[in-house]
Design a protein around this motif. Structure first.
Motif, PDB file in Angstrom:
ATOM      1  N   UNK A  93      86.454  -0.455  35.385  1.00 28.11           N
ATOM      2  CA  UNK A  93      85.843  -0.546  34.046  1.00 28.11           C
ATOM      3  C   UNK A  93      84.538   0.243  34.068  1.00 28.11           C
ATOM      4  N   UNK A  94      84.287   0.958  32.987  1.00 30.43           N
ATOM      5  CA  UNK A  94      83.149   1.890  32.963  1.00 30.43           C
ATOM      6  C   UNK A  94      82.388   1.717  31.653  1.00 30.43           C
ATOM      7  N   UNK A  95      81.137   1.290  31.738  1.00 28.28           N
ATOM      8  CA  UNK A  95      80.310   1.221  30.526  1.00 28.28           C
ATOM      9  C   UNK A  95      79.269   2.318  30.569  1.00 28.28           C
ATOM     10  N   UNK A  96      79.130   3.020  29.451  1.00 31.20           N
ATOM     11  CA  UNK A  96      78.043   4.005  29.346  1.00 31.20           C
ATOM     12  C   UNK A  96      76.871   3.303  28.657  1.00 31.20           C
ATOM     13  N   UNK A  97      75.910   2.855  29.468  1.00 33.17           N
ATOM     14  CA  UNK A  97      74.745   2.165  28.896  1.00 33.17           C
ATOM     15  C   UNK A  97      73.874   3.164  28.144  1.00 33.17           C
ATOM     16  N   UNK A  98      73.416   2.751  26.972  1.00 34.20           N
ATOM     17  CA  UNK A  98      72.300   3.454  26.338  1.00 34.20           C
ATOM     18  C   UNK A  98      71.051   2.671  26.774  1.00 34.20           C
ATOM     19  N   UNK A  99      69.852   3.174  26.548  1.00 31.68           N
ATOM     20  CA  UNK A  99      68.637   2.569  27.134  1.00 31.68           C
ATOM     21  C   UNK A  99      68.638   1.046  27.055  1.00 31.68           C
ATOM     22  N   UNK A 100      68.347   0.428  28.176  1.00 28.48           N
ATOM     23  CA  UNK A 100      68.300  -1.031  28.257  1.00 28.48           C
ATOM     24  C   UNK A 100      66.851  -1.441  28.515  1.00 28.48           C
ATOM     25  N   UNK A 101      66.416  -2.526  27.882  1.00 29.37           N
ATOM     26  CA  UNK A 101      65.044  -2.988  28.105  1.00 29.37           C
ATOM     27  C   UNK A 101      65.035  -4.516  28.084  1.00 29.37           C
ATOM     28  N   UNK A 102      63.917  -5.072  28.549  1.00 30.51           N
ATOM     29  CA  UNK A 102      63.787  -6.524  28.521  1.00 30.51           C
ATOM     30  C   UNK A 102      62.979  -7.007  29.705  1.00 30.51           C
ATOM     31  N   UNK A 104      84.485  -5.892  31.408  1.00 25.97           N
ATOM     32  CA  UNK A 104      85.203  -6.008  32.686  1.00 25.97           C
ATOM     33  C   UNK A 104      86.397  -6.961  32.587  1.00 25.97           C
ATOM     34  N   UNK A 105      86.439  -7.780  31.552  1.00 26.34           N
ATOM     35  CA  UNK A 105      87.570  -8.710  31.437  1.00 26.34           C
ATOM     36  C   UNK A 105      88.487  -8.365  30.273  1.00 26.34           C
ATOM     37  N   UNK A 106      88.458  -7.083  29.890  1.00 28.37           N
ATOM     38  CA  UNK A 106      89.334  -6.630  28.808  1.00 28.37           C
ATOM     39  C   UNK A 106      90.278  -5.552  29.358  1.00 28.37           C
ATOM     40  N   UNK A 107      91.519  -5.911  29.534  1.00 25.75           N
ATOM     41  CA  UNK A 107      92.463  -4.957  30.145  1.00 25.75           C
ATOM     42  C   UNK A 107      92.745  -3.730  29.275  1.00 25.75           C
ATOM     43  N   UNK A 108      92.420  -3.829  27.985  1.00 28.43           N
ATOM     44  CA  UNK A 108      92.598  -2.636  27.136  1.00 28.43           C
ATOM     45  C   UNK A 108      91.609  -1.539  27.545  1.00 28.43           C
ATOM     46  N   UNK A 109      90.575  -1.918  28.290  1.00 28.25           N
ATOM     47  CA  UNK A 109      89.529  -0.956  28.632  1.00 28.25           C
ATOM     48  C   UNK A 109      89.616  -0.443  30.064  1.00 28.25           C
ATOM     49  N   UNK A 110      90.719  -0.695  30.734  1.00 28.92           N
ATOM     50  CA  UNK A 110      90.851  -0.204  32.109  1.00 28.92           C
ATOM     51  C   UNK A 110      90.670   1.313  32.135  1.00 28.92           C
ATOM     52  N   UNK A 111      89.798   1.758  33.043  1.00 31.86           N
ATOM     53  CA  UNK A 111      89.569   3.196  33.289  1.00 31.86           C
ATOM     54  C   UNK A 111      89.169   3.967  32.031  1.00 31.86           C
ATOM     55  N   UNK A 112      88.594   3.266  31.074  1.00 29.11           N
ATOM     56  CA  UNK A 112      88.247   3.877  29.788  1.00 29.11           C
ATOM     57  C   UNK A 112      86.747   3.735  29.519  1.00 29.11           C
ATOM     58  N   UNK A 113      85.978   4.811  29.685  1.00 27.63           N
ATOM     59  CA  UNK A 113      84.539   4.702  29.432  1.00 27.63           C
ATOM     60  C   UNK A 113      84.252   4.236  28.010  1.00 27.63           C
ATOM     61  N   UNK A 114      83.274   3.345  27.893  1.00 31.40           N
ATOM     62  CA  UNK A 114      82.938   2.803  26.567  1.00 31.40           C
ATOM     63  C   UNK A 114      81.427   2.697  26.425  1.00 31.40           C
ATOM     64  N   UNK A 115      80.936   2.997  25.229  1.00 31.63           N
ATOM     65  CA  UNK A 115      79.503   2.845  24.965  1.00 31.63           C
ATOM     66  C   UNK A 115      79.107   1.389  25.041  1.00 31.63           C
ATOM     67  N   UNK A 116      77.993   1.113  25.715  1.00 32.28           N
ATOM     68  CA  UNK A 116      77.379  -0.209  25.644  1.00 32.28           C
ATOM     69  C   UNK A 116      75.916   0.039  25.296  1.00 32.28           C
ATOM     70  N   UNK A 117      75.613  -0.082  24.014  1.00 28.55           N
ATOM     71  CA  UNK A 117      74.256   0.219  23.573  1.00 28.55           C
ATOM     72  C   UNK A 117      74.028  -0.286  22.165  1.00 28.55           C
ATOM     73  N   UNK A 118      72.771  -0.270  21.775  1.00 30.00           N
ATOM     74  CA  UNK A 118      72.430  -0.616  20.390  1.00 30.00           C
ATOM     75  C   UNK A 118      72.597   0.638  19.530  1.00 30.00           C
ATOM     76  N   UNK A 119      72.897   0.451  18.241  1.00 30.53           N
ATOM     77  CA  UNK A 119      72.932   1.633  17.372  1.00 30.53           C
ATOM     78  C   UNK A 119      71.753   1.637  16.394  1.00 30.53           C
ATOM     79  N   UNK A 120      70.679   0.916  16.791  1.00 28.71           N
ATOM     80  CA  UNK A 120      69.451   0.913  15.971  1.00 28.71           C
ATOM     81  C   UNK A 120      68.564   2.070  16.454  1.00 28.71           C
ATOM     82  N   UNK A 121      68.633   3.190  15.741  1.00 23.77           N
ATOM     83  CA  UNK A 121      67.914   4.396  16.171  1.00 23.77           C
ATOM     84  C   UNK A 121      66.450   4.346  15.744  1.00 23.77           C
ATOM     85  N   UNK A 122      65.536   4.614  16.696  1.00 27.35           N
ATOM     86  CA  UNK A 122      64.106   4.675  16.351  1.00 27.35           C
ATOM     87  C   UNK A 122      63.464   5.888  17.011  1.00 27.35           C
ATOM     88  N   UNK A 123      62.401   6.379  16.400  1.00 28.02           N
ATOM     89  CA  UNK A 123      61.628   7.439  17.050  1.00 28.02           C
ATOM     90  C   UNK A 123      60.653   6.762  18.022  1.00 28.02           C
TER      91      UNK A 123
END
Ligand code: NAD
Length: 361
Positions: A197-206, A263-282
């Motif tokens: 399973x492959x997630x493409x993280x966009x910026x993570x903070x916290x 990681x627990x979704x078999x539809x996503x095996x070997x399929x890169x997927x975005x994992x990020x917020x879509x709230x765009x800010x400057x």
């Protein structure tokens, strides 16, 4: 001639039958690398809170430098760019989450491309060790830096969808390492049948992440700079770039939840997927939000360092695919997440000032 995105063409050529496996049990061994760092440390805590009793957390940093050492977890200080160590780390694993990487914010990934590229050794050895150990599921933390940089030249950027990684022109160094490691994961499914399973993280903070020392990302860096200004009484703040570059930022709780769901979704095996917020800010807007989190009466005076590393002009996450497959997307607002992040960094800043040991990066 237009080229088919890799994962779509792979799906057509791979005829593997997806076998349903038993859900992971509380005593099954979960291995998490990079656990002394930000995201993996929070992931260890997340699985622990979910009731998993057998977690092996791994990082090359000495334990006293881990942000979030979680009680009741086996914690190993090992370098997973070494093949023998990876075998030791994966022994008996049912699930493996590989988040170890030599990385940081723009300042780090623009200056240390070789270090970033070297992380290829980590995933190369980890995925093989997980396979040999008979792990059922393997997760790899990829990045939005794997996307074609030609599509990110405008601050009013079109959000990136999963097919935008190919034709490839990833971020130099770091992005190419991620893209190549993704491909390893895809082939371990295609050729050997391990569910990856492959997630493409966009910026993570916290909270519990890097906030000083050169590897910190924009939200943490701006929180620290505002805290420093308040502490020293200096009303000036310097931003990297001209403030117009745009990004989206995902709160850590959404990130760890997303990793679990993916990681627990078999539809996503070997399929890169975005994992990020879509709230765009400057970056300018981001600072305004940090100032609000700090409850400043008067904004700081902004200065712009145009020679500092800046990265691409704009980058956002297109969440169409994740909403479609998981009926879920990261939803913590930047305002809410920044308040928690600011408070945590302020606490760390004050502890350090009082001479106490704190993890910074
Ligand atoms: P982090 O730097 O806080 O954590 C990474 C950890 O990996 C560090 O503690 C480091 O010591 C460890 N590590 C590095 N090399 C190692 C090795 N050879 N052996 C063992 N441990 C090693 O970074 P993070 O923000 O928690 O990122 C986790 C993953 O997510 C990384 O793969 C990163 O590339 C990816 N990612 C993060 C972001 C983000 O915004 N934070 C965005 C995109 C992708």
């Amino acid at each position: 001639m237009s080229q088919k995105p890799l994962y779509e063409s792979m799906k057509q050529s791979v005829t593997r039958v997806v076998e349903t496996d038993e859900p992971t049990k509380p005593n099954d061994l979960i291995v998490i690398t990079g656990a002394g760092g930000f995201i993996a440390g929070n992931l260890v805590q997340y699985f622990r809170n979910k009731g998993f009793k057998n977690i092996r957390a791994v990082d090359k940093k000495p334990l006293y430098e881990w942000y979030l050492p979680v009680p009741g977890v086996e914690s190993l200080c090992l370098d997973v760019s070494n093949e023998t160590n990876c075998r030791r780390v994966c022994e008996g694993a049912v699930e493996v989450y590989n988040l170890a990487a030599d990385m940081g914010g723009m300042g780090f990934i623009e200056r240390f491309r070789i270090e970033c590229l070297r992380s290829i050794l980590i995933n190369t050895h980890m995925v093989e060790a997980a396979y040999r150990a008979g792990a059922k599921r393997y997760f790899f933390s990829s990045s939005a830096c794997a996307y074609n940089t030609d599509l990110q030249q405008d601050p009013n950027v079109r959000a990136l969808k999963e097919t935008d990684a190919y034709p490839a022109m990833a971020e130099r160094g770091y992005g190419w390492e991620k893209l190549m490691s993704e491909m390893f994961c895809q082939e371990y499914w295609a050729e050997r049948g391990m569910k990856t399973f492959i997630a493409r993280f966009h910026n993570v903070y916290g909270p519990n992440g890097t906030w000083d020392g050169g590897r910190e990302k924009a939200p943490a860096a701006l929180c620290r700079k505002v805290i420093e200004s308040l502490d020293t009484g200096d009303n000036n703040i310097t931003l990297w770039g001209d403030g117009t570059r745009t990004r989206s930022f995902m709160y850590i709780d959404d990130c760890v939840q997303g990793i679990d769901k993916i990681t627990h979704c078999d539809k996503l095996i070997a399929t890169p997927i975005n994992l990020g917020s879509d709230e765009l800010v400057s970056i300018n807007d981001l600072l305004t939000k940090v100032e609000q989190a700090a409850r400043l009466n008067k904004p700081l005076t902004r200065h712009y360092d145009l020679d500092a590393p800046m990265g691409v002009a704009g980058r956002n996450s297109d969440n169409t695919f994740i909403k479609q497959v998981l009926e879920w997307e990261p939803s913590t607002s930047l305002d809410d997440g920044l308040v928690k992040t600011y408070e945590w960094i302020k606490e760390q800043y004050n502890r350090r000032k009082a001479g106490m040991r704190v993890g910074i990066g």
